[in-house]
Write a protein that holds these residues in place. Sequence first.
Motif, short mmCIF file in Angstrom:
data_model
loop_
_atom_site.label_atom_id
_atom_site.label_comp_id
_atom_site.label_asym_id
_atom_site.label_seq_id
_atom_site.Cartn_x
_atom_site.Cartn_y
_atom_site.Cartn_z
N ASN A 20 0.80 -1.43 -0.21
CA ASN A 20 0.13 -0.19 -0.19
C ASN A 20 0.81 1.27 -0.30
O ASN A 20 1.56 1.35 1.07
CB ASN A 20 -0.83 -0.22 1.54
CG ASN A 20 -1.87 1.51 1.41
OD1 ASN A 20 -0.97 2.63 1.21
ND2 ASN A 20 -2.61 1.02 1.35
N GLU A 21 0.98 1.93 -1.52
CA GLU A 21 1.53 3.33 -1.30
C GLU A 21 1.61 4.10 0.24
O GLU A 21 2.28 5.20 0.05
CB GLU A 21 1.12 3.73 -2.46
CG GLU A 21 2.09 3.34 -3.81
CD GLU A 21 3.59 3.16 -3.86
OE1 GLU A 21 4.30 3.95 -3.43
OE2 GLU A 21 3.93 2.21 -4.51
N GLU A 22 0.29 4.23 0.34
CA GLU A 22 -0.31 5.15 1.34
C GLU A 22 -0.11 5.07 2.72
O GLU A 22 1.29 5.56 3.38
CB GLU A 22 -1.83 5.40 1.09
CG GLU A 22 -2.49 5.92 -0.35
CD GLU A 22 -4.37 6.14 0.18
OE1 GLU A 22 -4.38 5.61 1.16
OE2 GLU A 22 -3.83 6.40 -0.56
N ASN A 23 0.21 3.86 3.05
CA ASN A 23 0.67 3.55 4.71
C ASN A 23 2.22 2.41 4.96
O ASN A 23 2.16 2.44 5.74
CB ASN A 23 -0.60 2.95 5.98
CG ASN A 23 -1.18 2.09 5.03
OD1 ASN A 23 -0.57 1.36 3.96
ND2 ASN A 23 -1.85 1.71 5.78
N GLY A 57 2.72 -5.81 7.26
CA GLY A 57 3.05 -5.30 8.38
C GLY A 57 3.82 -4.20 7.37
O GLY A 57 4.07 -4.26 6.24
N PRO A 58 4.05 -2.95 8.25
CA PRO A 58 5.03 -1.83 7.44
C PRO A 58 6.15 -2.46 7.16
O PRO A 58 7.03 -2.14 7.71
CB PRO A 58 4.76 -0.24 8.04
CG PRO A 58 4.58 -1.11 9.67
CD PRO A 58 3.49 -2.29 9.64
N LEU A 59 6.78 -1.79 5.96
CA LEU A 59 7.76 -2.10 5.25
C LEU A 59 8.19 -1.03 3.89
O LEU A 59 8.19 -1.41 2.70
CB LEU A 59 8.19 -3.68 4.28
CG LEU A 59 8.14 -4.80 5.91
CD1 LEU A 59 7.60 -5.66 4.53
CD2 LEU A 59 8.82 -4.38 6.20
N PRO A 60 8.76 0.14 4.62
CA PRO A 60 9.33 1.03 3.34
C PRO A 60 10.47 1.22 2.80
O PRO A 60 11.29 0.84 4.25
CB PRO A 60 8.56 2.42 4.31
CG PRO A 60 9.18 1.63 6.04
CD PRO A 60 8.24 0.67 5.62
N GLY A 61 10.50 1.05 1.21
CA GLY A 61 11.44 1.12 1.02
C GLY A 61 12.21 -0.29 0.83
O GLY A 61 12.93 0.09 0.15
N VAL A 62 11.30 -0.91 1.17
CA VAL A 62 12.11 -2.40 0.66
C VAL A 62 11.96 -2.64 -0.21
O VAL A 62 11.50 -2.55 -0.97
CB VAL A 62 11.72 -3.76 2.13
CG1 VAL A 62 11.32 -3.32 3.52
CG2 VAL A 62 10.41 -3.64 1.73
N GLN A 63 12.64 -3.55 -1.07
CA GLN A 63 13.28 -4.40 -2.24
C GLN A 63 13.17 -5.93 -2.49
O GLN A 63 14.11 -6.26 -1.54
CB GLN A 63 13.59 -3.86 -3.21
CG GLN A 63 13.57 -2.32 -3.27
CD GLN A 63 14.44 -1.56 -4.02
OE1 GLN A 63 15.64 -2.03 -5.18
NE2 GLN A 63 14.12 -0.36 -4.41
N CYS A 64 12.92 -6.45 -3.26
CA CYS A 64 12.65 -8.12 -2.94
C CYS A 64 14.61 -7.99 -3.14
O CYS A 64 15.55 -7.48 -3.95
CB CYS A 64 12.77 -8.35 -3.98
SG CYS A 64 10.68 -8.59 -3.98
#
Length: 76
Positions: A20-23, A57-64
């Motif tokens: 989810n881009e928002e949260n 859960g919130p995982l901002p900025g992670v990449q595979c």
Amino acid sequence: MAAPSPNSLTGVLERIIFFNEENHYSIAELRPETAKADEDPASAPPAEGKSLVTIVGPLPGVQCGETLQLTGEWTK
């Protein structure tokens, strides 16, 4: 009733199923690292290192492909 103590898990992010881009709420799959000799095997996920574990859960900025160290609770 007291909340269960959180457990730590380290592994490689294999796939992002939902983001989810928002949260930044995410559903993803993590391939856990194998347990070290000094770690408690009782706190390890089943078939550690062999199967994927679903994480949420919130995982901002992670990449595979990134290695993550996560703290949380196990649920089924």
